[in-house]
Design an enzyme around this catalytic site. Structure first.
Site, PDB file in Angstrom:
ATOM      1  N   GLU A   1      -0.875   1.410  -5.092  1.00  0.00           N
ATOM      2  CA  GLU A   1      -1.067   2.681  -5.785  1.00  0.00           C
ATOM      3  C   GLU A   1       0.046   2.969  -6.803  1.00  0.00           C
ATOM      4  OE1 GLU A   1      -1.646   1.978  -2.673  1.00  0.00           O
ATOM      5  OE2 GLU A   1      -3.647   2.718  -2.188  1.00  0.00           O
TER       6      GLU A   1
ATOM      7  N   ASN B   1       0.847  -1.196   0.000  1.00  0.00           N
ATOM      8  CA  ASN B   1       0.000   0.000   0.000  1.00  0.00           C
ATOM      9  C   ASN B   1       0.881   1.245   0.000  1.00  0.00           C
ATOM     10  OD1 ASN B   1      -2.859   1.032   0.344  1.00  0.00           O
ATOM     11  ND2 ASN B   1      -1.790   2.150   1.963  1.00  0.00           N
TER      12      ASN B   1
ATOM     13  N   ASP C   1      -5.604  21.281   9.270  1.00  0.00           N
ATOM     14  CA  ASP C   1      -6.021  20.412   8.170  1.00  0.00           C
ATOM     15  C   ASP C   1      -6.737  21.212   7.076  1.00  0.00           C
ATOM     16  OD1 ASP C   1      -6.504  18.004   6.713  1.00  0.00           O
ATOM     17  OD2 ASP C   1      -6.387  16.923   8.598  1.00  0.00           O
TER      18      ASP C   1
HETATM   19 MN    MN Z   1      -4.536   1.740  -0.605  1.00  0.00          MN
END
Ligand code: MN
Length: 431
Positions: free
Chosen positions: A205, A142, A253
């Site tokens: 990804e 990942n 954020d």
């Molecule tokens: Mn992922």
């Protein structure tokens, strides 16, 4: 295919899209202040962060147009399509054993110009860090982007939202292991773009980035088995500790407000591998780049879900005022009464953090918030066209919601012309 080549290519085609800041600026607040002034503007290279030999680059993803250039398409809809198609056909890049980032080995993050962005921030933060990890049970990889707060030269604290990396970390903890990670800072923007997306668990990804690039991505397998882009500027090798935690934050954020402080896992740095003269990439928290990167995949998903629910979607925008995350404007070609309400439900299903959806007809330019408001003023009846959902799961970022339980309420506005009234009455007259 690397970050510096992308910058050079952009600069060659559009010289105004590149700016160098030569003045020595402090990594504490000064660089971030300049980033704020240049928010949404050209790619910026801060050549002389005070006290560091490594320059800082920012604003790589500061406009939608840049996303289209990175994906080599000419519209946002094509961009969504290209990303979503690649997700269904991920392919591993060619594996090479040597890489420029293996030139320099260091044992701490000391040489990196890590920025502090706002006065009351908990500390300095890495903001473009792609964290790569493996699921120890299923053996899948990942890559996802996480903010990392500096505790000291060898320790960072990582914010892990309950998504894929979290799942890998939990599994490692259950096996009483630390989770080994590789952190990539500075690489071709396609990697950053796909790492900011969230394809289904098990899809790596970087394999999606390789598919988009027509198989041009080269990767390296590290000693710990993790796979990183060969062209990376900086790679940090470390482990997320199963049993060490620290307060994370305060950090601003995308809402432009301080996120709440939480206890998060500590990440121990083992080695920093880097090029001889690397670029350190940064982005401004709550800046345009931050919003667009986080929102892009969500916009693609909303487009994809809504086009399955209504005959034709014209455009989708996570609006700037909605922090690029909480509010969405959608224009559709309405064929049946009720299309807009179905579009609202589809959008909420596509992006669980969404709080407000406004659906308008295709004649409304959704990039112009005033025009969207005009549609609400002239085409919307609260008693008929409003959808309110209560007790639903929402974003952790909205201070008005229950930020621990993530429970919120949501609002949909159907601002399309009702089909039972003559549409002529609703047209804006220009001449
Ligand atoms: Mn992922």
């Amino acid at each position: 295919m690397d970050l510096r080549t992308f910058i050079e290519e952009t600069r060659a085609v559009e010289p105004d899209e590149y700016l160098e800041v030569l003045e020595p600026l402090d990594v504490e607040l000064q660089i971030a202040k300049r980033m704020r002034e240049l928010d949404g503007g050209p790619i910026v290279l801060f050549k002389r962060p005070k006290g560091y030999d490594i320059p800082v680059v920012s604003n790589i993803f500061s406009k939608r147009r840049r996303f289209m250039n990175i994906l080599k398409v000419s519209s946002m809809v094509e961009a969504y399509r290209k990303l979503l198609t690649a997700i269904s056909r991920p392919r591993r890049g060619r594996i090479r054993s040597d890489a420029p980032f293996m030139e320099v080995h260091e044992d701490s993050t000391r040489s990196l110009p890590i920025l502090k962005h706002y006065k009351r921030d908990g500390g300095a933060y890495m903001t473009t860090s792609i964290v790569i990890a493996r699921d120890y049970e299923l053996d899948v990889l990942n890559a996802s982007v996480h903010r990392l707060q500096v505790l000291d030269r060898k320790r960072l604290v990582i914010r892990i939202v309950p998504r894929h990396l979290y799942r890998m970390y939990k599994k490692a903890c259950d096996m009483e292991r630390d989770l080994e990670v590789a952190i990539v800072i500075g690489c071709h923007p396609l990697n950053m773009l796909t790492a900011s997306s969230s394809p289904p668990y098990g899809i790596f990804e970087l394999d999606v980035a390789n598919t988009i690039s027509n198989n041009r991505l080269e990767v390296c397998e590290l000693d710990n088995g993790l796979v990183v882009p060969r062209e990376a500027e900086i790679v940090i090798v470390g482990r997320i500790k199963k049993d060490e935690f620290h307060e994370e934050g305060p950090f601003v954020d995308i809402t432009g407000t301080y996120d709440i402080v939480r206890r998060q896992p500590v990440l121990e740095v083992e080695r920093v591998l880097r090029r001889e003269n690397p670029l350190y990439q940064a982005l401004l928290p709550a800046g345009e780049e931050h919003k667009l990167l986080m929102g892009f995949y969500r916009e693609a998903l909303i487009w994809d879900y809504v086009r399955r629910a209504v005959p034709e979607v014209k455009a989708v925008r996570l609006s700037r005022g909605g922090c690029g995350w909480l509010h969405c404007f959608i224009s559709i070609k309405k064929e049946y009464e009720g299309d807009a309400k179905n579009a609202i439900l589809a959008a909420f299903a596509a992006h669980p953090s969404l709080k407000l959806v406004v659906v308008v007809d295709e004649d409304i330019n959704i990039e112009d918030t005033e025009e969207v408001e005009w549609a609400i003023a002239t085409r919307f009846q609260p008693s008929e066209d409003l959808v309110i959902l209560e007790g639903v799961r929402g974003s952790s970022l909205d201070p008005s919601a229950d930020q621990e339980a993530l429970i919120t309420s949501k609002l949909g506005i159907d601002a399309t012309i009702p089909l039972y009234k003559p549409s002529d009455r609703f047209r804006r007259i220009y001449e």
